[in-house]
Design a protein around this motif. Structure first.
Motif, PDB file in Angstrom:
ATOM      1  N   VAL A 132      -0.939 -40.864  10.577  1.00  0.00           N
ATOM      2  CA  VAL A 132       0.051 -40.066   9.841  1.00  0.00           C
ATOM      3  C   VAL A 132      -0.642 -38.882   9.170  1.00  0.00           C
ATOM      4  O   VAL A 132      -1.649 -39.070   8.472  1.00  0.00           O
ATOM      5  CB  VAL A 132       0.745 -40.939   8.769  1.00  0.00           C
ATOM      6  N   PRO A 133      -0.142 -37.649   9.345  1.00  0.00           N
ATOM      7  CA  PRO A 133      -0.731 -36.511   8.625  1.00  0.00           C
ATOM      8  C   PRO A 133      -0.740 -36.766   7.116  1.00  0.00           C
ATOM      9  O   PRO A 133       0.234 -37.290   6.570  1.00  0.00           O
ATOM     10  CB  PRO A 133       0.205 -35.351   8.988  1.00  0.00           C
ATOM     11  N   LEU A 134      -1.814 -36.401   6.445  1.00  0.00           N
ATOM     12  CA  LEU A 134      -1.941 -36.696   5.015  1.00  0.00           C
ATOM     13  C   LEU A 134      -0.800 -36.101   4.204  1.00  0.00           C
ATOM     14  O   LEU A 134      -0.336 -36.700   3.231  1.00  0.00           O
ATOM     15  CB  LEU A 134      -3.282 -36.166   4.484  1.00  0.00           C
ATOM     16  N   VAL A 135      -0.323 -34.921   4.599  1.00  0.00           N
ATOM     17  CA  VAL A 135       0.729 -34.265   3.831  1.00  0.00           C
ATOM     18  C   VAL A 135       2.016 -35.085   3.842  1.00  0.00           C
ATOM     19  O   VAL A 135       2.807 -35.020   2.891  1.00  0.00           O
ATOM     20  CB  VAL A 135       0.965 -32.822   4.351  1.00  0.00           C
ATOM     21  N   TRP A 136       2.239 -35.867   4.901  1.00  0.00           N
ATOM     22  CA  TRP A 136       3.439 -36.704   4.943  1.00  0.00           C
ATOM     23  C   TRP A 136       3.398 -37.778   3.865  1.00  0.00           C
ATOM     24  O   TRP A 136       4.439 -38.218   3.376  1.00  0.00           O
ATOM     25  CB  TRP A 136       3.574 -37.372   6.312  1.00  0.00           C
ATOM     26  N   LEU A 137       2.199 -38.225   3.501  1.00  0.00           N
ATOM     27  CA  LEU A 137       2.067 -39.270   2.488  1.00  0.00           C
ATOM     28  C   LEU A 137       2.469 -38.771   1.096  1.00  0.00           C
ATOM     29  O   LEU A 137       2.695 -39.572   0.188  1.00  0.00           O
ATOM     30  CB  LEU A 137       0.623 -39.778   2.442  1.00  0.00           C
ATOM     31  N   ALA A 138       2.546 -37.450   0.949  1.00  0.00           N
ATOM     32  CA  ALA A 138       2.902 -36.863  -0.350  1.00  0.00           C
ATOM     33  C   ALA A 138       4.399 -36.640  -0.476  1.00  0.00           C
ATOM     34  O   ALA A 138       4.865 -36.098  -1.481  1.00  0.00           O
ATOM     35  CB  ALA A 138       2.165 -35.535  -0.537  1.00  0.00           C
ATOM     36  N   GLN A 139       5.173 -37.040   0.526  1.00  0.00           N
ATOM     37  CA  GLN A 139       6.602 -36.795   0.537  1.00  0.00           C
ATOM     38  C   GLN A 139       7.383 -38.082   0.295  1.00  0.00           C
ATOM     39  O   GLN A 139       6.879 -39.179   0.528  1.00  0.00           O
ATOM     40  CB  GLN A 139       7.015 -36.171   1.873  1.00  0.00           C
ATOM     41  N   GLY A 140       8.611 -37.940  -0.157  1.00  0.00           N
ATOM     42  CA  GLY A 140       9.477 -39.086  -0.382  1.00  0.00           C
ATOM     43  C   GLY A 140       9.515 -39.513  -1.833  1.00  0.00           C
ATOM     44  O   GLY A 140       8.740 -39.039  -2.677  1.00  0.00           O
ATOM     45  N   ALA A 141      10.429 -40.446  -2.110  1.00  0.00           N
ATOM     46  CA  ALA A 141      10.624 -40.910  -3.489  1.00  0.00           C
ATOM     47  C   ALA A 141       9.457 -41.760  -3.974  1.00  0.00           C
ATOM     48  O   ALA A 141       9.048 -41.691  -5.134  1.00  0.00           O
ATOM     49  CB  ALA A 141      11.927 -41.698  -3.577  1.00  0.00           C
ATOM     50  N   THR A 142       8.918 -42.597  -3.074  1.00  0.00           N
ATOM     51  CA  THR A 142       7.785 -43.454  -3.430  1.00  0.00           C
ATOM     52  C   THR A 142       6.534 -42.928  -2.752  1.00  0.00           C
ATOM     53  O   THR A 142       6.458 -42.897  -1.527  1.00  0.00           O
ATOM     54  CB  THR A 142       8.045 -44.912  -2.986  1.00  0.00           C
TER      55      THR A 142
END
Length: 224
Positions: A145-155
């Motif tokens: 998973v691209p690292l930037v995706w981990l910074a998205q979303g409610a949790t």
């Protein structure tokens, strides 16, 4: 968890933490030699036999060596066992031995080199997060998973929060954070976080002395 990482694939992260297995494994202390034990690591057919017998018993070892057919060779399932009587017929008669002291000395000279998309301070902080006992399984499953995706979303996970602290281009705090962790520009930062852990790992080179303990035909060889 000896069957692999996918034993608990159907459970949520919260459910997995309550289950026995990989997520529950912890080292009580640093790996090393217990007092009174031999301070020499040995890899040999004899040691392999001892460990297999200790885990499965002598009869099971004999079955695996002589009669076991449940394996594939060159894509085809075997129709007869190996017909081997002793582990040494597979691994040879030699012994590879190395002292605990030499292993410690080798450890001292390990060097890690990183590519342009992995500034040193960012890399060290990244490893500090993903290598924690409680985080290893979580990030192993998200290694593509691209690292930037981990910074998205409610949790947002720990690594996601770290990325998010640098994500907003023009805020003074984000600019300061990016500079602190070695990014030359916002473009440099984006190029890094748009990659996954797997992709970024190709920019890591670990250099250390070592030995081959396997020679021709996968036979164990002595340390030179």
């Amino acid at each position: 968890a000896s069957r692999g990482h996918y034993d608990y694939a159907e459970q949520t992260d919260a459910e997995r933490k309550k289950l026995p297995g990989l997520a529950a494994v912890r080292l009580r202390g640093r790996l090393g030699w217990a007092a009174g034990k031999s301070r020499v690591l040995e890899i040999s057919a004899e040691k392999v036999e001892q460990h297999v017998c200790g885990m499965y018993g002598e009869q099971e070892l004999k079955f695996l060596l002589r009669d076991w057919k449940d394996f594939k060779m060159y894509g085809e399932r075997a129709n007869e066992g190996l017909g081997v009587e002793h582990v040494s017929e597979i691994f040879g008669e030699e012994k590879f031995q190395i002292s605990f002291e030499e292993l410690q000395e080798m450890e001292k000279v390990i060097r890690v080199f990183t590519g342009p998309d992995l500034p040193q301070r960012f890399y060290l902080h990244l490893v500090g997060i993903v290598s924690k006992d409680s985080n290893i399984q979580y990030y192993f499953e998200r290694r593509a998973v691209p690292l930037v995706w981990l910074a998205q979303g409610a949790t947002v996970c720990v690594l996601g929060k770290f990325i998010k602290s640098m994500l907003y281009k023009d805020t003074p705090d984000a600019q300061k954070q990016r500079k602190l962790f070695g990014f030359r520009s916002y473009k440099h930062f984006l190029r890094t976080v748009q990659q996954s852990l797997t992709e970024l790992s190709t920019q890591v080179c670990v250099a250390c002395p070592g030995y081959f303990f396997v020679g021709n035909d996968n036979q164990i060889v002595k340390k030179p």
